[in-house]
Design an enzyme around this catalytic site. Structure first.
Site, PDB file in Angstrom:
ATOM      1  NE  ARG A  32       0.218  11.021  10.365  1.00 54.85           N
ATOM      2  CZ  ARG A  32      -0.313  10.038   9.648  1.00 54.85           C
ATOM      3  NH1 ARG A  32       0.475   9.241   8.962  1.00 54.85           N
ATOM      4  NH2 ARG A  32      -1.613   9.865   9.594  1.00 54.85           N
ATOM      5  N   PRO A  33       2.683  17.368  10.773  1.00 53.17           N
ATOM      6  CG  PRO A  33       4.262  18.825  11.674  1.00 53.17           C
ATOM      7  CD  PRO A  33       3.582  17.518  11.937  1.00 53.17           C
ATOM      8  CB  VAL A  34       2.024  19.623   5.374  1.00 51.62           C
ATOM      9  CG1 VAL A  34       1.046  18.464   5.478  1.00 51.62           C
ATOM     10  CG2 VAL A  34       1.313  20.949   5.633  1.00 51.62           C
ATOM     11  CE  LYS A  78       9.894  14.223  12.197  1.00 52.42           C
ATOM     12  NZ  LYS A  78       8.809  14.120  13.203  1.00 52.42           N
ATOM     13  CB  CYS A 128      -4.396   6.999  10.921  1.00 50.57           C
ATOM     14  SG  CYS A 128      -4.982   5.479  10.179  1.00 50.57           S
ATOM     15  CG  ASP A 186       3.244   1.923   9.183  1.00 53.30           C
ATOM     16  OD1 ASP A 186       2.810   2.755   9.997  1.00 53.30           O
ATOM     17  OD2 ASP A 186       3.280   2.138   7.961  1.00 53.30           O
ATOM     18  NE  ARG A 230      -7.053   4.502   5.796  1.00 51.14           N
ATOM     19  CZ  ARG A 230      -5.995   4.880   6.502  1.00 51.14           C
ATOM     20  NH1 ARG A 230      -5.920   4.616   7.784  1.00 51.14           N
ATOM     21  NH2 ARG A 230      -5.011   5.530   5.918  1.00 51.14           N
ATOM     22  CE  LYS A 233      -1.639   2.430   3.395  1.00 53.48           C
ATOM     23  NZ  LYS A 233      -2.399   3.210   4.400  1.00 53.48           N
ATOM     24  CG  ASN A 234       2.847   2.396   3.522  1.00 55.00           C
ATOM     25  OD1 ASN A 234       1.692   2.831   3.537  1.00 55.00           O
ATOM     26  ND2 ASN A 234       3.459   1.963   4.609  1.00 55.00           N
TER      27      ASN A 234
END
Length: 429
Positions: A131-133, A171, A126, A316, A408, A22-23
Protein backbone atom coordinates in the site's frame (compact mmCIF):
# COMPACT_ATOMS: atom_id res chain seq x y z
CA UNK A 1 -2.23 -11.55 25.59
CA UNK A 2 -6.02 -11.98 25.33
CA UNK A 3 -7.63 -14.85 23.47
CA UNK A 4 -11.22 -15.61 22.49
CA UNK A 5 -12.77 -19.04 23.01
CA UNK A 6 -15.83 -20.06 21.00
CA UNK A 7 -17.92 -23.19 21.34
CA UNK A 8 -19.64 -23.56 18.00
CA UNK A 9 -23.02 -24.90 16.98
CA UNK A 10 -25.47 -22.27 18.23
CA UNK A 11 -27.77 -20.25 16.02
CA UNK A 12 -27.74 -16.49 16.48
CA UNK A 13 -31.04 -14.90 17.52
CA UNK A 14 -31.66 -11.42 18.85
CA UNK A 15 -30.51 -7.85 18.29
CA UNK A 16 -27.02 -6.55 17.53
CA UNK A 17 -26.46 -2.77 17.64
CA UNK A 18 -24.06 -1.55 14.95
CA UNK A 19 -21.37 0.88 16.08
CA UNK A 20 -20.09 3.96 14.34
CA UNK A 21 -17.77 3.23 11.43
CA UNK A 22 -14.09 2.94 12.24
CA UNK A 23 -13.21 3.80 8.64
CA UNK A 24 -15.18 7.05 8.94
CA UNK A 25 -14.18 7.94 12.49
CA UNK A 26 -10.45 8.07 11.81
CA UNK A 27 -10.51 10.67 8.99
CA UNK A 28 -13.16 12.65 10.86
CA UNK A 29 -10.88 12.84 13.89
CA UNK A 30 -7.99 13.94 11.67
CA UNK A 31 -10.21 16.68 10.21
CA UNK A 32 -10.09 18.38 13.61
CA UNK A 33 -6.59 19.57 12.66
CA UNK A 34 -8.12 21.85 10.03
CA UNK A 35 -9.73 24.29 12.49
CA UNK A 36 -8.95 26.06 15.73
CA UNK A 37 -12.57 25.59 16.82
CA UNK A 38 -14.01 22.48 18.47
CA UNK A 39 -15.13 19.55 16.33
CA UNK A 40 -17.65 17.32 18.11
CA UNK A 41 -18.13 13.78 16.84
CA UNK A 42 -21.07 11.63 17.92
CA UNK A 43 -21.41 7.84 17.68
CA UNK A 44 -17.66 7.27 18.03
CA UNK A 45 -16.81 3.59 18.62
CA UNK A 46 -14.52 2.47 21.44
CA UNK A 47 -11.67 0.85 19.48
CA UNK A 48 -7.93 0.46 19.85
CA UNK A 49 -7.34 2.39 16.60
CA UNK A 50 -9.40 5.32 17.89
CA UNK A 51 -7.40 5.41 21.10
CA UNK A 52 -4.11 5.27 19.20
CA UNK A 53 -5.15 8.10 16.89
CA UNK A 54 -6.08 10.28 19.87
CA UNK A 55 -2.51 9.80 21.11
CA UNK A 56 -1.15 10.86 17.73
CA UNK A 57 -3.45 13.90 17.58
CA UNK A 58 -2.53 14.72 21.17
CA UNK A 59 1.11 14.75 20.11
CA UNK A 60 0.19 17.58 17.72
CA UNK A 61 -1.56 19.48 20.51
CA UNK A 62 -5.16 18.41 19.97
CA UNK A 63 -7.20 18.42 23.18
CA UNK A 64 -10.12 16.01 23.53
CA UNK A 65 -12.75 14.99 26.04
CA UNK A 66 -15.43 12.31 26.27
CA UNK A 67 -18.71 13.39 27.90
CA UNK A 68 -16.74 15.66 30.20
CA UNK A 69 -14.12 13.01 30.97
CA UNK A 70 -10.67 12.45 29.62
CA UNK A 71 -10.46 10.01 26.74
CA UNK A 72 -10.46 6.34 27.68
CA UNK A 73 -12.59 6.53 30.84
CA UNK A 74 -15.87 5.60 29.18
CA UNK A 75 -16.04 2.20 27.50
CA UNK A 76 -19.63 2.68 26.38
CA UNK A 77 -20.93 2.46 22.85
CA UNK A 78 -21.71 5.47 20.69
CA UNK A 79 -19.67 8.06 22.56
CA UNK A 80 -19.49 11.78 21.88
CA UNK A 81 -15.96 13.19 21.74
CA UNK A 82 -14.90 16.83 21.48
CA UNK A 83 -11.65 17.64 19.63
CA UNK A 84 -9.94 21.01 19.76
CA UNK A 85 -6.79 21.82 17.74
CA UNK A 86 -6.57 25.51 18.63
CA UNK A 87 -2.88 25.19 19.42
CA UNK A 88 -0.94 22.87 17.13
CA UNK A 89 2.35 22.49 19.00
CA UNK A 90 4.11 20.00 16.73
CA UNK A 91 3.79 19.20 13.02
CA UNK A 92 5.77 15.96 13.31
CA UNK A 93 4.03 12.59 13.49
CA UNK A 94 6.68 10.20 14.86
CA UNK A 95 7.53 6.73 13.63
CA UNK A 96 6.72 5.01 16.92
CA UNK A 97 3.08 6.10 16.60
CA UNK A 98 2.43 6.21 12.85
CA UNK A 99 4.04 2.81 12.28
CA UNK A 100 1.26 1.20 14.33
CA UNK A 101 -1.64 2.40 12.18
CA UNK A 102 -1.57 3.36 8.54
CA UNK A 103 -4.49 5.81 8.66
CA UNK A 104 -2.53 8.10 10.96
CA UNK A 105 -0.41 9.05 7.95
CA UNK A 106 -3.40 11.07 6.73
CA UNK A 107 -2.53 13.89 9.16
CA UNK A 108 -0.07 15.05 6.48
CA UNK A 109 -2.92 16.68 4.50
CA UNK A 110 -4.53 18.84 7.22
CA UNK A 111 -1.17 19.79 8.77
CA UNK A 112 0.19 20.89 5.42
CA UNK A 113 -3.00 22.79 4.58
CA UNK A 114 -3.27 24.66 7.88
CA UNK A 115 0.35 24.93 9.10
CA UNK A 116 2.04 24.81 5.66
CA UNK A 117 4.40 22.10 6.88
CA UNK A 118 4.37 18.51 8.08
CA UNK A 119 6.85 15.78 8.89
CA UNK A 120 5.12 12.42 8.99
CA UNK A 121 6.61 8.96 9.27
CA UNK A 122 5.97 6.53 6.46
CA UNK A 123 3.04 4.38 7.61
CA UNK A 124 2.57 0.90 9.02
CA UNK A 125 -0.60 -0.97 9.96
CA UNK A 126 -1.92 -4.42 9.02
CA UNK A 127 0.52 -6.58 7.04
CA UNK A 128 -1.84 -7.14 4.12
CA UNK A 129 0.22 -5.49 1.42
CA UNK A 130 2.62 -2.69 0.71
CA UNK A 131 0.00 0.00 0.00
CA UNK A 132 2.48 2.68 -1.12
CA UNK A 133 1.90 6.38 -0.42
CA UNK A 134 2.88 7.57 -3.90
CA UNK A 135 -0.64 8.79 -4.66
CA UNK A 136 -0.71 10.88 -1.48
CA UNK A 137 2.64 12.48 -2.30
CA UNK A 138 1.90 13.10 -5.97
CA UNK A 139 -1.49 14.58 -5.11
CA UNK A 140 -0.05 16.98 -2.54
CA UNK A 141 2.67 17.96 -4.97
CA UNK A 142 -0.04 18.76 -7.50
CA UNK A 143 -1.43 21.18 -4.89
CA UNK A 144 1.94 22.94 -4.70
CA UNK A 145 3.66 21.10 -1.86
CA UNK A 146 7.41 20.61 -1.82
CA UNK A 147 7.98 17.04 -0.55
CA UNK A 148 11.09 15.05 0.27
CA UNK A 149 11.61 11.63 1.84
CA UNK A 150 14.19 11.88 4.61
CA UNK A 151 15.17 9.00 6.92
CA UNK A 152 11.78 7.31 6.65
CA UNK A 153 9.77 10.51 6.96
CA UNK A 154 7.71 12.47 4.46
CA UNK A 155 8.83 16.07 4.88
CA UNK A 156 6.32 18.42 3.25
CA UNK A 157 6.27 22.20 2.97
CA UNK A 158 3.91 24.62 1.25
CA UNK A 159 5.30 28.12 1.69
CA UNK A 160 2.36 30.48 1.33
CA UNK A 161 -0.14 27.62 1.44
CA UNK A 162 -1.48 24.99 -0.94
CA UNK A 163 -2.94 25.97 -4.32
CA UNK A 164 -5.86 24.17 -5.95
CA UNK A 165 -5.31 22.14 -9.11
CA UNK A 166 -6.66 19.16 -11.01
CA UNK A 167 -5.31 15.77 -9.98
CA UNK A 168 -6.27 12.37 -11.37
CA UNK A 169 -5.43 9.45 -9.14
CA UNK A 170 -3.74 6.61 -11.05
CA UNK A 171 -5.82 4.12 -9.02
CA UNK A 172 -8.74 4.46 -6.66
CA UNK A 173 -7.47 5.10 -3.12
CA UNK A 174 -9.74 5.75 -0.16
CA UNK A 175 -6.91 7.08 2.00
CA UNK A 176 -5.59 9.42 -0.67
CA UNK A 177 -9.10 10.70 -1.39
CA UNK A 178 -9.61 11.47 2.32
CA UNK A 179 -6.24 13.19 2.61
CA UNK A 180 -6.37 15.26 -0.57
CA UNK A 181 -9.97 16.32 0.04
CA UNK A 182 -9.04 17.57 3.51
CA UNK A 183 -5.94 19.34 2.22
CA UNK A 184 -7.87 21.01 -0.60
CA UNK A 185 -10.43 22.60 1.73
CA UNK A 186 -7.86 25.26 2.71
CA UNK A 187 -6.05 25.51 -0.64
CA UNK A 188 -6.31 28.66 -2.73
CA UNK A 189 -8.77 28.21 -5.60
CA UNK A 190 -10.47 25.10 -6.93
CA UNK A 191 -9.23 21.53 -6.67
CA UNK A 192 -10.64 18.74 -8.84
CA UNK A 193 -9.96 15.17 -7.75
CA UNK A 194 -10.56 12.65 -10.52
CA UNK A 195 -10.85 8.87 -10.14
CA UNK A 196 -11.70 9.53 -6.49
CA UNK A 197 -12.94 6.85 -4.13
CA UNK A 198 -16.73 6.69 -3.78
CA UNK A 199 -17.11 4.93 -0.42
CA UNK A 200 -19.80 6.07 2.05
CA UNK A 201 -17.00 7.11 4.41
CA UNK A 202 -15.82 9.65 1.80
CA UNK A 203 -19.32 11.13 1.72
CA UNK A 204 -19.43 11.19 5.52
CA UNK A 205 -16.17 13.14 5.72
CA UNK A 206 -17.37 15.56 3.02
CA UNK A 207 -20.58 16.21 4.95
CA UNK A 208 -18.59 16.94 8.11
CA UNK A 209 -16.18 19.25 6.25
CA UNK A 210 -19.14 21.03 4.66
CA UNK A 211 -20.64 21.59 8.12
CA UNK A 212 -17.28 23.13 9.05
CA UNK A 213 -17.58 25.58 6.15
CA UNK A 214 -15.85 23.73 3.32
CA UNK A 215 -17.19 23.93 -0.23
CA UNK A 216 -17.31 20.40 -1.68
CA UNK A 217 -19.29 18.94 -4.56
CA UNK A 218 -19.39 15.44 -5.98
CA UNK A 219 -18.44 13.34 -2.94
CA UNK A 220 -19.67 9.82 -3.63
CA UNK A 221 -18.83 10.16 -7.33
CA UNK A 222 -15.50 9.68 -9.09
CA UNK A 223 -15.00 13.45 -9.48
CA UNK A 224 -14.88 15.70 -6.41
CA UNK A 225 -14.63 19.48 -6.63
CA UNK A 226 -13.38 21.52 -3.70
CA UNK A 227 -13.38 25.30 -3.66
CA UNK A 228 -10.83 26.29 -1.03
CA UNK A 229 -11.76 28.64 1.83
CA UNK A 230 -9.60 30.76 4.13
CA UNK A 231 -10.55 28.91 7.31
CA UNK A 232 -12.90 26.30 8.71
CA UNK A 233 -15.01 26.48 11.85
CA UNK A 234 -16.09 23.88 14.36
CA UNK A 235 -19.08 21.63 13.84
CA UNK A 236 -21.05 18.74 15.30
CA UNK A 237 -21.26 15.56 13.25
CA UNK A 238 -22.59 12.03 13.79
CA UNK A 239 -20.42 9.19 12.48
CA UNK A 240 -22.25 6.95 10.01
CA UNK A 241 -22.88 3.25 10.86
CA UNK A 242 -20.09 0.74 10.25
CA UNK A 243 -20.93 -1.08 7.04
CA UNK A 244 -18.10 -3.60 7.57
CA UNK A 245 -19.42 -4.50 11.01
CA UNK A 246 -22.89 -4.72 9.46
CA UNK A 247 -21.70 -7.13 6.79
CA UNK A 248 -19.65 -9.14 9.27
CA UNK A 249 -22.57 -9.85 11.59
CA UNK A 250 -24.85 -10.53 8.63
CA UNK A 251 -22.37 -13.17 7.46
CA UNK A 252 -22.21 -14.62 10.96
CA UNK A 253 -25.99 -15.10 10.90
CA UNK A 254 -25.79 -16.59 7.41
CA UNK A 255 -23.14 -19.00 8.72
CA UNK A 256 -24.93 -20.16 11.88
CA UNK A 257 -28.57 -19.76 10.94
CA UNK A 258 -30.97 -17.86 13.16
CA UNK A 259 -32.69 -14.51 13.04
CA UNK A 260 -30.96 -11.27 14.05
CA UNK A 261 -31.86 -7.60 13.69
CA UNK A 262 -28.89 -5.30 13.11
CA UNK A 263 -29.93 -1.92 14.48
CA UNK A 264 -28.63 1.54 13.65
CA UNK A 265 -27.52 0.62 10.14
CA UNK A 266 -28.75 0.48 6.54
CA UNK A 267 -28.50 -1.94 3.62
CA UNK A 268 -27.75 1.03 1.36
CA UNK A 269 -24.24 1.18 2.85
CA UNK A 270 -23.21 -2.17 1.32
CA UNK A 271 -25.44 -2.98 -1.68
CA UNK A 272 -23.16 -5.54 -3.34
CA UNK A 273 -22.52 -7.45 -0.13
CA UNK A 274 -26.27 -7.56 0.59
CA UNK A 275 -26.98 -8.91 -2.88
CA UNK A 276 -24.17 -11.46 -2.54
CA UNK A 277 -25.49 -12.71 0.80
CA UNK A 278 -28.95 -13.07 -0.70
CA UNK A 279 -27.51 -15.27 -3.44
CA UNK A 280 -25.79 -17.34 -0.77
CA UNK A 281 -29.14 -18.08 0.87
CA UNK A 282 -29.54 -15.42 3.53
CA UNK A 283 -32.52 -13.09 3.68
CA UNK A 284 -31.86 -9.44 4.47
CA UNK A 285 -34.90 -7.26 4.97
CA UNK A 286 -34.88 -3.53 5.76
CA UNK A 287 -36.81 -2.85 8.97
CA UNK A 288 -37.35 0.30 10.97
CA UNK A 289 -33.98 1.34 12.32
CA UNK A 290 -31.95 -1.44 10.76
CA UNK A 291 -31.77 -4.74 8.87
CA UNK A 292 -33.27 -8.13 9.72
CA UNK A 293 -31.01 -11.05 8.72
CA UNK A 294 -32.03 -14.69 8.80
CA UNK A 295 -31.38 -17.99 7.06
CA UNK A 296 -33.66 -20.98 6.86
CA UNK A 297 -32.42 -24.57 6.87
CA UNK A 298 -31.77 -24.61 3.14
CA UNK A 299 -28.02 -24.46 3.49
CA UNK A 300 -25.44 -22.05 2.08
CA UNK A 301 -25.13 -21.66 -1.69
CA UNK A 302 -21.69 -21.11 -3.27
CA UNK A 303 -21.20 -17.63 -4.75
CA UNK A 304 -18.18 -16.28 -6.65
CA UNK A 305 -17.06 -12.78 -5.66
CA UNK A 306 -14.45 -10.27 -6.76
CA UNK A 307 -13.37 -7.47 -4.46
CA UNK A 308 -13.57 -3.99 -5.96
CA UNK A 309 -13.78 -0.38 -4.79
CA UNK A 310 -17.24 0.80 -3.76
CA UNK A 311 -19.89 0.02 -4.90
CA UNK A 312 -18.19 -3.33 -5.51
CA UNK A 313 -17.73 -6.09 -2.96
CA UNK A 314 -15.59 -4.69 -0.11
CA UNK A 315 -12.13 -6.12 0.41
CA UNK A 316 -12.78 -5.64 4.14
CA UNK A 317 -15.48 -8.35 3.92
CA UNK A 318 -13.48 -10.81 1.84
CA UNK A 319 -12.14 -12.88 4.73
CA UNK A 320 -15.55 -13.06 6.41
CA UNK A 321 -17.21 -14.20 3.19
CA UNK A 322 -14.52 -16.82 2.68
CA UNK A 323 -15.35 -18.22 6.12
CA UNK A 324 -19.00 -18.43 5.06
CA UNK A 325 -18.12 -20.21 1.81
CA UNK A 326 -16.22 -22.93 3.69
CA UNK A 327 -19.64 -24.40 4.54
CA UNK A 328 -21.24 -23.83 1.12
CA UNK A 329 -22.90 -26.66 -0.80
CA UNK A 330 -20.41 -26.54 -3.66
CA UNK A 331 -17.41 -24.58 -4.91
CA UNK A 332 -16.89 -20.81 -4.76
CA UNK A 333 -14.09 -18.58 -6.00
CA UNK A 334 -12.96 -15.33 -4.41
CA UNK A 335 -10.74 -12.94 -6.37
CA UNK A 336 -8.90 -10.30 -4.34
CA UNK A 337 -8.03 -7.24 -6.43
CA UNK A 338 -7.25 -4.61 -3.79
CA UNK A 339 -4.43 -6.00 -1.62
CA UNK A 340 -1.80 -8.47 -2.80
CA UNK A 341 -1.35 -10.24 0.54
CA UNK A 342 -4.84 -10.61 1.94
CA UNK A 343 -5.21 -14.38 2.05
CA UNK A 344 -3.23 -14.97 5.24
CA UNK A 345 -6.34 -16.31 6.95
CA UNK A 346 -6.52 -19.27 4.55
CA UNK A 347 -4.07 -21.44 6.48
CA UNK A 348 -5.87 -20.73 9.75
CA UNK A 349 -9.26 -21.61 8.25
CA UNK A 350 -7.66 -24.82 7.00
CA UNK A 351 -6.85 -25.70 10.63
CA UNK A 352 -10.61 -25.76 11.21
CA UNK A 353 -11.11 -28.16 8.31
CA UNK A 354 -11.70 -25.74 5.43
CA UNK A 355 -10.74 -26.89 1.93
CA UNK A 356 -9.22 -23.86 0.18
CA UNK A 357 -6.79 -23.72 -2.75
CA UNK A 358 -4.87 -20.57 -3.71
CA UNK A 359 -3.69 -19.53 -7.16
CA UNK A 360 -2.30 -16.02 -7.15
CA UNK A 361 -5.08 -13.65 -6.15
CA UNK A 362 -7.81 -16.28 -6.50
CA UNK A 363 -9.00 -18.56 -3.71
CA UNK A 364 -11.04 -21.62 -4.62
CA UNK A 365 -13.16 -22.82 -1.71
CA UNK A 366 -14.67 -26.31 -1.69
CA UNK A 367 -17.49 -26.32 0.81
CA UNK A 368 -17.21 -28.93 3.55
CA UNK A 369 -19.92 -30.66 5.55
CA UNK A 370 -18.52 -29.51 8.88
CA UNK A 371 -15.73 -27.55 10.52
CA UNK A 372 -13.99 -28.66 13.71
CA UNK A 373 -12.73 -26.34 16.42
CA UNK A 374 -8.98 -25.82 16.81
CA UNK A 375 -6.46 -23.25 18.07
CA UNK A 376 -6.01 -20.53 15.43
CA UNK A 377 -4.10 -17.28 15.20
CA UNK A 378 -5.35 -13.92 13.89
CA UNK A 379 -3.07 -12.28 11.33
CA UNK A 380 -4.89 -8.99 10.73
CA UNK A 381 -8.11 -7.20 11.62
CA UNK A 382 -10.53 -8.70 9.11
CA UNK A 383 -8.86 -12.11 9.08
CA UNK A 384 -9.35 -12.34 12.83
CA UNK A 385 -13.10 -11.97 12.64
CA UNK A 386 -13.30 -14.54 9.83
CA UNK A 387 -11.93 -17.07 12.31
CA UNK A 388 -14.65 -16.07 14.78
CA UNK A 389 -17.33 -16.63 12.12
CA UNK A 390 -15.89 -20.04 11.29
CA UNK A 391 -15.64 -20.91 14.98
CA UNK A 392 -19.31 -20.09 15.51
CA UNK A 393 -20.22 -22.94 13.15
CA UNK A 394 -17.45 -25.39 14.06
CA UNK A 395 -17.89 -28.45 16.24
CA UNK A 396 -16.23 -28.08 19.62
CA UNK A 397 -14.01 -25.25 20.82
CA UNK A 398 -12.07 -22.75 18.73
CA UNK A 399 -9.42 -20.65 20.47
CA UNK A 400 -8.44 -17.46 18.63
CA UNK A 401 -5.11 -15.89 19.60
CA UNK A 402 -3.80 -12.39 18.90
CA UNK A 403 -7.25 -10.84 19.31
CA UNK A 404 -5.70 -7.39 19.64
CA UNK A 405 -6.29 -7.30 15.89
CA UNK A 406 -10.03 -7.66 16.58
CA UNK A 407 -9.98 -4.84 19.11
CA UNK A 408 -8.75 -2.47 16.40
CA UNK A 409 -12.06 -2.63 14.54
CA UNK A 410 -14.83 -4.45 16.43
CA UNK A 411 -16.43 -2.96 19.51
CA UNK A 412 -17.64 -5.40 22.20
CA UNK A 413 -17.73 -8.32 19.76
CA UNK A 414 -18.02 -11.04 22.41
CA UNK A 415 -20.85 -9.20 24.16
CA UNK A 416 -22.79 -8.58 20.95
CA UNK A 417 -22.53 -12.20 19.80
CA UNK A 418 -23.06 -13.58 23.31
CA UNK A 419 -26.31 -11.66 23.66
CA UNK A 420 -27.59 -13.52 20.59
CA UNK A 421 -26.80 -16.99 21.87
CA UNK A 422 -23.18 -17.56 20.89
CA UNK A 423 -20.98 -19.34 23.44
CA UNK A 424 -18.03 -16.96 23.30
CA UNK A 425 -15.71 -15.57 25.95
CA UNK A 426 -12.53 -13.57 26.24
CA UNK A 427 -9.66 -15.12 28.14
CA UNK A 428 -7.20 -12.61 29.54
CA UNK A 429 -3.51 -13.27 29.90
Amino acid sequence: MDRIRIRGGNELNGIIPISGAKNATLPLMIASLLTDDTLTLENVPHLADVELLTRILGNHGVDFSVAGKRFGQDAGIGRTIHFNARNIVDTTAPYELVSKMRASFWVVGPLLARMHEAKVSLPGGCAIGTRPVDIFIDGLRALGADIDIEAGYVVARAKGGLVGDRYRMPKVSVGATHTLMMAATLAKGETILENAAREPEIVDLAECLTAMGAKIEGAGTSTIRIDGVRSLSGARHRVLPDRIETGTYAMAVAMTGGDVTLTGTSADLLPTAVETLARAGATLTPVEGGIRVYRNGGGIAPVDVRTDPFPGFPTDLQAQFMALMTRANGTAEITETIFENRFMHVQELARLGADIHLSGQVARIEGVEKLKGAPVMATDLRASVSLVIAGLAAEGDTLVSRVYHLDRGFERLEEKLGNCGAEIERISG
